[in-house]
Design an enzyme around this catalytic site. Structure first.
Site, short mmCIF file in Angstrom:
data_model
loop_
_atom_site.label_atom_id
_atom_site.label_comp_id
_atom_site.label_asym_id
_atom_site.label_seq_id
_atom_site.Cartn_x
_atom_site.Cartn_y
_atom_site.Cartn_z
N THR A 1 0.81 -1.22 0.00
CA THR A 1 0.00 0.00 0.00
C THR A 1 0.85 1.27 0.00
O THR A 1 0.49 2.27 -0.62
CB THR A 1 -0.94 0.00 1.22
OG1 THR A 1 -1.89 -1.06 1.07
CG2 THR A 1 -1.68 1.32 1.37
N SER B 1 1.61 -7.55 -0.83
CA SER B 1 2.20 -8.55 0.06
C SER B 1 1.47 -9.88 -0.01
O SER B 1 2.04 -10.92 0.34
CB SER B 1 2.25 -8.03 1.50
OG SER B 1 0.96 -7.85 2.03
N SER B 2 0.21 -9.86 -0.45
CA SER B 2 -0.52 -11.12 -0.61
C SER B 2 0.06 -11.99 -1.71
O SER B 2 -0.23 -13.19 -1.79
CB SER B 2 -2.00 -10.84 -0.90
OG SER B 2 -2.14 -9.98 -2.02
N THR C 1 0.92 -4.58 4.39
CA THR C 1 0.64 -5.03 5.75
C THR C 1 -0.10 -6.36 5.82
O THR C 1 -0.17 -6.96 6.89
CB THR C 1 -0.19 -3.97 6.50
OG1 THR C 1 -1.41 -3.72 5.79
CG2 THR C 1 0.59 -2.66 6.64
N ASP C 2 -0.66 -6.84 4.70
CA ASP C 2 -1.44 -8.08 4.75
C ASP C 2 -0.64 -9.24 5.33
O ASP C 2 -1.16 -10.04 6.11
CB ASP C 2 -1.94 -8.45 3.36
CG ASP C 2 -3.11 -7.61 2.90
OD1 ASP C 2 -3.60 -6.78 3.70
OD2 ASP C 2 -3.55 -7.77 1.75
#
Length: 338
Positions: A12, A55-56, A86-87
């Protein structure tokens, strides 16, 4: 002058406009006014534009490559900041904590609001992370998570809200410290390191994670029990303090003969118990049938620790090393601390 190397992975903090395109690492640092061509205040900042993905979409191959680079960087005397989405941030931080031996500060950070939205938190989080990574007082703390001016230990850090800029918390522990006026202030230190011995991480190891829910009939468990050759280990995110339906007990007990099965809690805080309840499917019943307690580790982190242990020789042709795996989890439980 302190030296900090920044590894940017995307997320993000680099997602201006919200589409698939990602800002470069240099553009992310420029939002903070950091110029990697020269010193930034009292800190020399070096950039590694490592990945540009959500990050996913990060893979174990990405993270093992990152861990190798981080290890080489800290061995050369540099602090490290890893910037990502942040995921999966808490998992990246814990994986690095397991495999990177370092006295230098290693910090993982990110953002909850895109850089084009009001109140974007990326620059403030990055500034705090740089301050922690450059501070000699933050050495020998293990890998840290820094967001919203709070400093968390990787083993405790947890994303607890989908959108709040204060999403990261350390359930059951609290932050190790805070950043005030650009300076880290430590409140406490972890009692033990996250690992008992050096560990490695083999992306080819397969550890399944099974999260239980009300009315579960064991369909997903059957996929593991019927194809045990596909997996090297299993983590069960059980109810409460470590409870499963009675009809899960025999299949899980049978699996322990072939692979390590770790018992964690899906609740999000607190340790698994050992002998409070003794009915079929209770923690007492399961542990006496060979399951290994995760203690306070969240299921996703228990999976990473088991993966690292299996990657580091806790499995072999004669079976798996249950005492070694049990000792590694018990080390983080705190029960033996004075």
């Amino acid at each position: 002058m302190a030296r900090v190397t920044v590894f940017t992975l995307g997320g993000t903090i680099s997602a201006r406009g919200g589409d698939a395109a990602r800002m470069s690492g240099a553009e992310v640092l420029a939002e903070l006014g950091v110029d990697t061509a020269g010193p930034s205040g009292t800190t020399e900042v070096e950039l590694r534009d490592f990945r540009r993905v959500p990050s996913s979409s990060l893979t174990f191959e990405d993270l093992t490559a990152l861990a190798d680079e981080v290890a080489r960087t800290v061995a050369a005397g540099s602090g490290v900041v890893v910037v990502q989405g942040t995921d999966t941030l808490e998992e990246t931080a814990f994986l690095l904590d397991l495999v990177c031996t370092t006295e230098q500060p290693v910090v993982v950070t990110g953002a909850m609001r895109r850089p084009d939205l009001p109140g974007a938190d990326g620059p403030a989080n990055l500034a705090a992370a740089l301050a922690v990574a450059a501070d000699p007082g933050c050495r020998e703390l293990g890998v840290l998570v820094v967001l919203a001016d709070e400093i968390h230990a990787a083993r405790f850090a947890h994303k607890a809200h989908t959108t709040s800029v204060a999403t990261f918390a350390s359930p059951g522990a609290g932050p190790l410290g805070v950043v005030v006026e650009g300076e880290p202030r430590l409140l406490l230190r972890p009692a033990v390191a996250s690992r008992l011995c050096p560990l490695r991480f083999d992306p080819d190891v397969r550890v399944a994670l099974l999260t239980l829910s009300l009315g579960d009939r064991g369909d997903l468990l059957e996929l593991v029990t019927e194809r045990p050759e596909r997996y090297d280990g299993l983590v069960v995110a059980a109810f409460g303090a470590g409870h499963v339906p009675a009809w899960f007990v025999e299949p899980l007990a049978a699996l322990t003969e072939r692979m390590p099965v770790v018992l964690a809690s899906r609740t999000g805080a607190g340790a698994t118990l050992s002998h409070t309840y003794r009915s079929p499917g209770s923690e007492y019943d399961l542990l006496h049938r060979g399951l290994i307690p995760a203690g306070p580790l969240a299921p996703a982190k228990a999976r990473l620790l088991l993966h690292a242990l299996l990657s580091s020789g806790a499995k072999g042709p004669a079976g798996y090393d249950r005492p070694r795996i049990s000792a590694a989890f018990a080390h983080l439980d705190g029960a033996g601390l004075a």
